[in-house]
Structures are given as C-alpha cells and as structure tokens.
Design an enzyme around this catalytic site. Sequence first.
Site, PDB file in Angstrom:
ATOM      1  N   ASN A 188      62.783  62.511 138.850  1.00 37.12           N
ATOM      2  CA  ASN A 188      64.057  62.167 138.224  1.00 37.12           C
ATOM      3  C   ASN A 188      64.472  60.809 138.793  1.00 37.12           C
ATOM      4  OD1 ASN A 188      66.632  61.941 137.233  1.00 37.12           O
ATOM      5  ND2 ASN A 188      67.518  63.518 138.565  1.00 37.12           N
TER       6      ASN A 188
ATOM      7  N   LYS B 221      66.826  58.938 137.923  1.00 34.84           N
ATOM      8  CA  LYS B 221      68.282  58.717 137.875  1.00 34.84           C
ATOM      9  C   LYS B 221      68.574  57.311 137.314  1.00 34.84           C
ATOM     10  CE  LYS B 221      68.706  61.823 141.752  1.00 34.84           C
ATOM     11  NZ  LYS B 221      69.586  62.511 142.650  1.00 34.84           N
TER      12      LYS B 221
ATOM     13  N   HIS C  72      71.818  68.592 135.021  1.00 33.95           N
ATOM     14  CA  HIS C  72      71.678  68.163 136.422  1.00 33.95           C
ATOM     15  C   HIS C  72      73.047  68.229 137.089  1.00 33.95           C
ATOM     16  CE1 HIS C  72      70.971  65.616 139.907  1.00 33.95           C
ATOM     17  NE2 HIS C  72      69.691  65.899 139.752  1.00 33.95           N
TER      18      HIS C  72
ATOM     19  N   GLU D 123      74.538  66.249 138.932  1.00 35.93           N
ATOM     20  CA  GLU D 123      75.311  64.998 138.840  1.00 35.93           C
ATOM     21  C   GLU D 123      76.016  64.913 137.487  1.00 35.93           C
ATOM     22  OE1 GLU D 123      72.108  62.387 139.946  1.00 35.93           O
ATOM     23  OE2 GLU D 123      72.157  63.246 141.954  1.00 35.93           O
TER      24      GLU D 123
ATOM     25  N   GLU E 190      68.263  73.832 142.008  1.00 30.38           N
ATOM     26  CA  GLU E 190      68.670  72.699 142.821  1.00 30.38           C
ATOM     27  C   GLU E 190      69.985  73.005 143.527  1.00 30.38           C
ATOM     28  OE1 GLU E 190      66.543  68.935 141.482  1.00 30.38           O
ATOM     29  OE2 GLU E 190      68.500  68.937 140.547  1.00 30.38           O
TER      30      GLU E 190
ATOM     31  N   GLY F 240      69.905  64.689 147.172  1.00 30.52           N
ATOM     32  CA  GLY F 240      70.178  63.336 147.636  1.00 30.52           C
ATOM     33  C   GLY F 240      70.847  63.288 149.005  1.00 30.52           C
TER      34      GLY F 240
ATOM     35  N   SER G 162      65.998  67.045 147.899  1.00 32.55           N
ATOM     36  CA  SER G 162      65.431  66.353 149.067  1.00 32.55           C
ATOM     37  C   SER G 162      64.005  66.808 149.401  1.00 32.55           C
ATOM     38  CB  SER G 162      66.346  66.509 150.286  1.00 32.55           C
ATOM     39  OG  SER G 162      67.628  65.975 150.014  1.00 32.55           O
TER      40      SER G 162
ATOM     41  N   GLY H 121      64.744  61.079 145.035  1.00 35.00           N
ATOM     42  CA  GLY H 121      64.371  59.942 145.884  1.00 35.00           C
ATOM     43  C   GLY H 121      62.872  59.724 146.032  1.00 35.00           C
TER      44      GLY H 121
HETATM   45  C1  PEP Z   1      67.338  65.433 141.866  1.00 32.34           C
HETATM   46  O1  PEP Z   1      67.884  64.397 141.523  1.00 32.34           O
HETATM   47  O2  PEP Z   1      67.139  66.314 141.039  1.00 32.34           O
HETATM   48  C2  PEP Z   1      66.945  65.584 143.271  1.00 32.34           C
HETATM   49  C3  PEP Z   1      66.410  66.706 143.660  1.00 32.34           C
HETATM   50  O3  PEP Z   1      67.162  64.497 144.081  1.00 32.34           O
HETATM   51  P1  PEP Z   1      66.602  64.309 145.585  1.00 32.34           P
HETATM   52  O4  PEP Z   1      65.164  64.710 145.573  1.00 32.34           O
HETATM   53  O5  PEP Z   1      66.825  62.882 145.889  1.00 32.34           O
HETATM   54  O6  PEP Z   1      67.422  65.230 146.450  1.00 32.34           O
END
Ligand code: PEP
Length: 255
Positions: free
Chosen positions: A13, A15, A98, A100, A170, A176, A216, A238
């Site tokens: 992802n 983003k 998501h 966000e 998630e 993040g 993460s 990330g």
């Molecule tokens: C995500 O954006 O779905 C995500 C899991 O981000 P990160 O891996 O950065 O925590």
Amino acid sequence: MNKELRQAVIAGNWKMNKTRPEAKALIEELKPVAEKAACGVVICVPFTNLETAVELTKGTNIKVGAENVHFEKSGAFTGEISADMLTEIGVEYVIIGHSERRQYFGETDETVNKRTKAALAAGLKPIVCVGELLCEREAGITEEVISRQIKLDFAGVSAEDIKKTIIAYEPVWAIGTGKTATAEQAEEVCAFIRGTLSKLYGQAVADTVTIQYGGSMNPKNAAELLAQSDVDGGLIGGASLKAADFGVLLEEASK
Ligand code: PEP
C-alpha cells in the site's frame, strides 16, 4: 489449518507516495525481486500511478491495485473514481476501508459495504481492511469490533464473492507506528475472522479466504507473523516502498 487451500498474498500500500518517475524506478526494481515469489504479489498505488504501473508490470507476476474506489457507477461525485474506470485500465485489486480512510475521510462500515459490492460487481478483487483501535483492544472488545465490521462490511456479499475477497486484519494501533501486533495477537484475530466467516458462509468457504495481517510488518518480524496458520500474507505500508524490504516479505510469504 488448511493453509494450502488459499493463496498467501503480499500487497503493498503505497499510500500518497511516489511521483511518476519515482514509481517507475521502484517498479523496475521490484520486477526481478518479485519474479521468484511463490505468493501473490500486488502493489496498490496512487491513482496517478495506476496506468504506469499496469503498463510496466505487463507480463510479470505483479498485479496492480488502487487504494480506493467509489460505489456509484458514474455521475456527480467530484474527485471520485468508479470501479469500471479502474478495470478499464487493467487494475485488478482495490483496497477498501483502510483505517486512514475510516479515520480521515469519514469511511463507515456502510460505505465499505457499498464499495466492496461495487468492486466485486465490476470484477475487481477487494482487499477489505478491518481492525480495532487501541482503546478498543484495551477495553477487551477487539472481537466484538471485528465481528461487527465483518458482518456489516460483507452484508449481502455472496459466498462466491467472498472467495474473491481478501480481508486484511490491521490493528489501527499498529499501522505506521512501528508497533507490530505479536504473532500470537495477529493469529488470534485472523483465526477469529475465519471463524466469523465460517458462521456466515460455512467452514469450506472460510477456509479458502485469504486473510492478511497488516501493521508495521517488516523484514525483521515478517517470518514469525507469516508462519501463523491463519495469516495468509500481509498488507504492507512503509516496507512496500523499498524493493529490498518488500522482497524479504515476498520470500517469507513464499515459504
Ligand atoms: C498499511 O498502510 O496498511 C500498513 C499496514 O502500513 P504500515 O505497514 O506502514 O504499518
């Protein structure tokens, strides 16, 4: 168990990251890295990079996804993109709900449900995100939250369609933040999601649904998370922005 009944998928992802030249460079780096993967490989990229990504990944094992989709087919919805617009240019996946989008853009379980149905009707494979807030985990209501999200997000989605859907667990507190759920926490909730699907659709269907962990995930913690019996890959933020890191996750998910 029954891990062999479903495909592990690692989905990046991106983003709101990567200009077109940056996207081109990352995709070129990813191609040889992804080539050896025995798992599904998806990159979900900003709208402005979708056509470039589809073009550059032709003939490779990398599939392209969007990061959102609107539920109406067309009309006065300024700033939105329809499912048909995505399939028309060769996009195959789409992230829906998501955290966000839920947190900053007013996404609700009702709109997640509408988007999921619209995506499926157009032939897109949705990656639907569910997960609890830190305060909900601390209050001991994680299962209640997840169960409600699954029921509402997939209301009216048929068994045939749920098989085409990926669910990403998630935990919002892990996205993040650098705070990863432990492998036990990830397994516990992914297994709970499968149990909830089993009640809704039957065990045989639930056993075939890909359930990812996201939050993460990185080259250091991926092996343990991906080895869990109900964790079928990951949704990666990330670590999807660096080809070498993404490559390690692909390797781990291919084992
Ligand atoms: C995500 O954006 O779905 C995500 C899991 O981000 P990160 O891996 O950065 O925590």
